[in-house]
Scaffold this active site. Structure first.
Site, PDB file in Angstrom:
ATOM      1  CB  CYS A 426      38.971  23.571  26.594  1.00 57.86           C
ATOM      2  SG  CYS A 426      37.979  21.846  26.544  1.00 57.86           S
ATOM      3  CB  ALA A 427      34.669  25.305  25.560  1.00 58.96           C
TER       4      ALA A 427
END
Length: 480
Positions: A426-427
């Site tokens: 993810c981020a």
């Protein structure tokens, strides 16, 4: 269930990553024409309209992003399925359609159906689309229906499931909508205290990955609040001095407070470990200041010193409450970092942006002294203070950009490629599914220079890398 909710939170980062583009376009447009909001300049109007094309379609972005993020192989077919589900549900439950079902005038249709195109429905559509894709992408049909086998069957099944879902929502959505609105109004009714409670919960839910669900109520138009959208558009419902109250309080924390806390952690680290702590804390601080990405810093102490993280959540709530009481309103499209701060200066609902500087400096001092006191008083094991760091170990640093070497160490710490079932990111985090949890060596993973390791379950391991996570992920995929 918790693991699935975390996956949903992770998948939301894909559409959220699009929002900075809107922020840049809005910022340019409002800098060119801060008073006319585009009416006095063709270029300003062009930029503002281009930005609104993204902001106004957040529910669709969520539907596509969640569907792709939850699909096992992130195939584009899943994105199409998510879009099909969203269009099916929102069309079947639109005000005009419901009026036709009931045989009444559109004005008599419950208000809930006028808000059916929202972030919540977008996420639901993404879940439906990805679930249908994962379940039916390998379906084999008889020869006379062979054309619709495999991935071609996904959209068809999705449409059927979405129609059934719409029929259920016809009865359930008004109740859900009423509950969300009641919750939002309750927080709104508390004024500054409500803003503080929201901000505190926002930070407190990050370890579970559930803060996105809370954000959907206050930042987007799920329950009629739409703080983010109204701040940038100034559309009907925006109130100068009020709109933006659920975003403003994050700026003093992300740009000033957390970096101040990082300095305290550095000063309280063991002398022999200050260098390794500095590299981690400095990288995390820069990410927080410039982009508003706080996970590398927060995960550096979240699990080693949960009491300190609770202090951080409380201070975030205090910041939001104080900023709500002051004549200060700021907003963001991605997060409360320097980039969004500069871009929001001329936004329609911006109020006294310069006030952030003195307020932020005060919070930097508060964070520094509060963190330093709590760390030393309770001997918390923040970066550079853990007992197992007394041994001299070679640590790779992400700053060296040797992503292949980092990926090799992470893979070895995860038990080797035979122990990996699935890997994603993810981020800021690598998210892996493993076979045997006893083969995982957290110490070896941390020696790769990552911020931390989270183990939500026996089969899940999350490695907190930071904003460069994609490059580590790509190298890891090559090794697999």
């Amino acid at each position: 269930m918790m693991k699935y909710l975390q996956k949903i939170g992770k998948s939301l980062m894909l559409p959220v990553a699009v929002l900075p583009a809107a922020g840049i376009l809005y910022g340019i447009g409002y800098w060119i024409d801060p008073s006319g909001w585009g009416a006095n300049s063709v270029l300003a109007a062009f930029c503002i309209k281009a930005a609104s094309a993204i902001i106004d379609q957040i529910p669709i972005l969520f539907a596509i992003g969640v569907s792709v993020g939850l699909a096992k192989d992130h195939d584009g077919t899943s994105a199409l399925a998510g879009l099909v589900s969203f269009l099916m549900i929102t069309t079947l439950l639109s005000t005009g359609a419901v009026a036709m079902y009931k045989g009444v005038d559109a004005s008599e249709v419950p208000a809930a159906f006028g808000k059916i195109q929202n972030a919540f429905i977008g996420i639901l559509a993404g879940i439906i689309g990805s679930s249908c894709y994962n379940r039916f992408k390998d379906t084999k049909l008889p020869d006379w229906l062979a054309f619709f086998s495999g991935k071609r069957s996904v959209a068809i099944v999705t449409a059927i499931v979405s129609a059934v879902t719409a029929a259920i929502l016809y009865f359930v959505w008004p109740v859900i909508f009423a509950a969300l609105v009641a919750f939002g109004k309750a927080i709104l009714g508390l004024g500054a205290l409500g803003a503080g409670i929201y901000a505190m919960l926002n930070r407190a839910l990050i370890p579970l990955g559930l803060h996105h669900a809370l954000n959907a109520v206050f930042w987007f138009d799920t329950a009629g609040i739409n703080d983010l959208g109204l701040f940038w558009s100034g559309a009907e419902g925006a109130v100068k001095g009020v709109t933006g109250q659920y975003m403003t309080g994050f700026f003093p924390i992300m740009m000033f407070g957390l970096p101040g806390g990082a300095l305290a952690m550095y000063h309280t680290a063991k002398d022999s470990k200050k260098k390794s702590a500095a590299s981690l804390l400095l990288a995390g601080s820069l990410a927080s200041i410039f982009t508003g990405i706080t996970e590398p810093l927060e995960f550096a102490f979240m699990f080693m010193a949960p009491g300190l993280y609770l202090v951080h959540a409380l201070l975030t709530g205090v910041s939001a409450a104080i900023c709500t009481l002051l004549p200060l309103r700021l907003g963001f499209n991605f997060s409360a970092g320097l980039v969004d701060y500069i871009l929001s200066f001329k936004a329609p609902m911006a109020v006294n942006p310069w006030l952030l500087i003195p307020i932020g400096l005060v919070f930097a001092v508060i964070y520094y002294f509060v963190f330093r006191f709590v760390i030393t008083k309770f001997d918390l094991k923040t970066p550079g203070r853990t007992d197992d760091e007394d041994e001299e170990e070679e640590k790779l640093e992400l700053a060296n950009d040797d992503f292949t070497a980092i990926a090799e160490r992470v893979l070895a710490g995860l038990g080797g490629k035979d122990n990996i079932v699935e890997v994603d990111y993810c981020a800021t985090r690598l998210r892996t599914e493993i076979k045997d949890y006893t083969l995982v060596d957290e110490k070896a993973i941390k020696n790769a220079g990552v911020a931390g390791v989270v183990r939500p379950s026996k089969t899940a391991v999350q490695v907190i890398v930071g904003p460069k996570v994609q490059f580590v992920h790509d190298e890891l995929k090559k090794l697999l």
